[in-house]
Design a protein around this motif. Structure first.
Motif, short mmCIF file in Angstrom:
data_model
loop_
_atom_site.label_atom_id
_atom_site.label_comp_id
_atom_site.label_asym_id
_atom_site.label_seq_id
_atom_site.Cartn_x
_atom_site.Cartn_y
_atom_site.Cartn_z
N SER A 1 30.98 36.35 34.70
CA SER A 1 30.24 37.37 33.94
C SER A 1 29.19 36.72 33.06
N LYS A 2 29.56 35.64 32.40
CA LYS A 2 28.60 34.92 31.55
C LYS A 2 27.45 34.38 32.39
N GLU B 1 23.53 35.43 32.07
CA GLU B 1 22.53 34.39 31.82
C GLU B 1 21.45 34.42 32.90
N ALA C 1 35.53 35.82 33.53
CA ALA C 1 34.74 35.68 32.30
C ALA C 1 33.58 34.71 32.52
N ASP C 2 33.86 33.58 33.17
CA ASP C 2 32.80 32.60 33.44
C ASP C 2 31.72 33.18 34.34
#
Length: 97
Positions: free
Chosen positions: A44-45, A49, A41-42
Motif C-alpha cells: 500500500s505504501k 508513493e 502495508a508495504d
C-alpha cells in the motif's frame, strides 16, 4: 501499476488463507497472517508513493508544456497568431504567390 495490483491481490489471498487456518484452530498460520498484513502495508505504501511520483511527473510535464508556450505559464495567442502569420508568409513566398 499492474504489477503492484497483482502483488496486492496475492498478499490478500495469503492473508485470507492464513485467517482460514486460524479460524480452523490451526494457529501456525498466525505467523503467515502477520507477514501478509505487513506485506499488504508495504505494498500500500509503495502504491501510494508510485501514485505520488506519477502525479508529480504529470504536473511537471504539464508545467513544462505551458511554460514553454509563453514563458509565463499561459498560452500567448498573440504570439501564436504572429508566428502563424510569419510561417504563412514564408510558404506564400516559397510558392511564388
Amino acid at each position: 501499476m499492474e504489477l503492484t495490483g497483482e502483488l496486492y491481490r496475492i498478499a490478500v489471498e495469503e492473508l485470507n488463507e492464513a485467517f482460514a487456518e486460524i479460524r480452523a484452530g490451526r494457529f501456525a498460520g498466525a505467523k503467515e497472517a502477520k507477514r501478509a498484513v505487513r506485506d499488504l502495508a508495504d505494498l500500500s505504501k509503495a502504491l501510494l508513493e508510485e501514485r505520488r511520483n506519477v502525479e508529480r511527473l504529470r504536473r511537471q510535464i504539464a508545467g513544462e508544456l505551458t511554460t514553454g508556450l509563453s514563458g509565463g505559464g499561459a498560452l500567448d495567442l498573440g504570439a501564436a497568431r504572429d508566428e502563424i502569420g510569419r510561417r504563412l508568409a514564408r510558404l506564400r513566398a516559397a510558392a511564388g504567390d
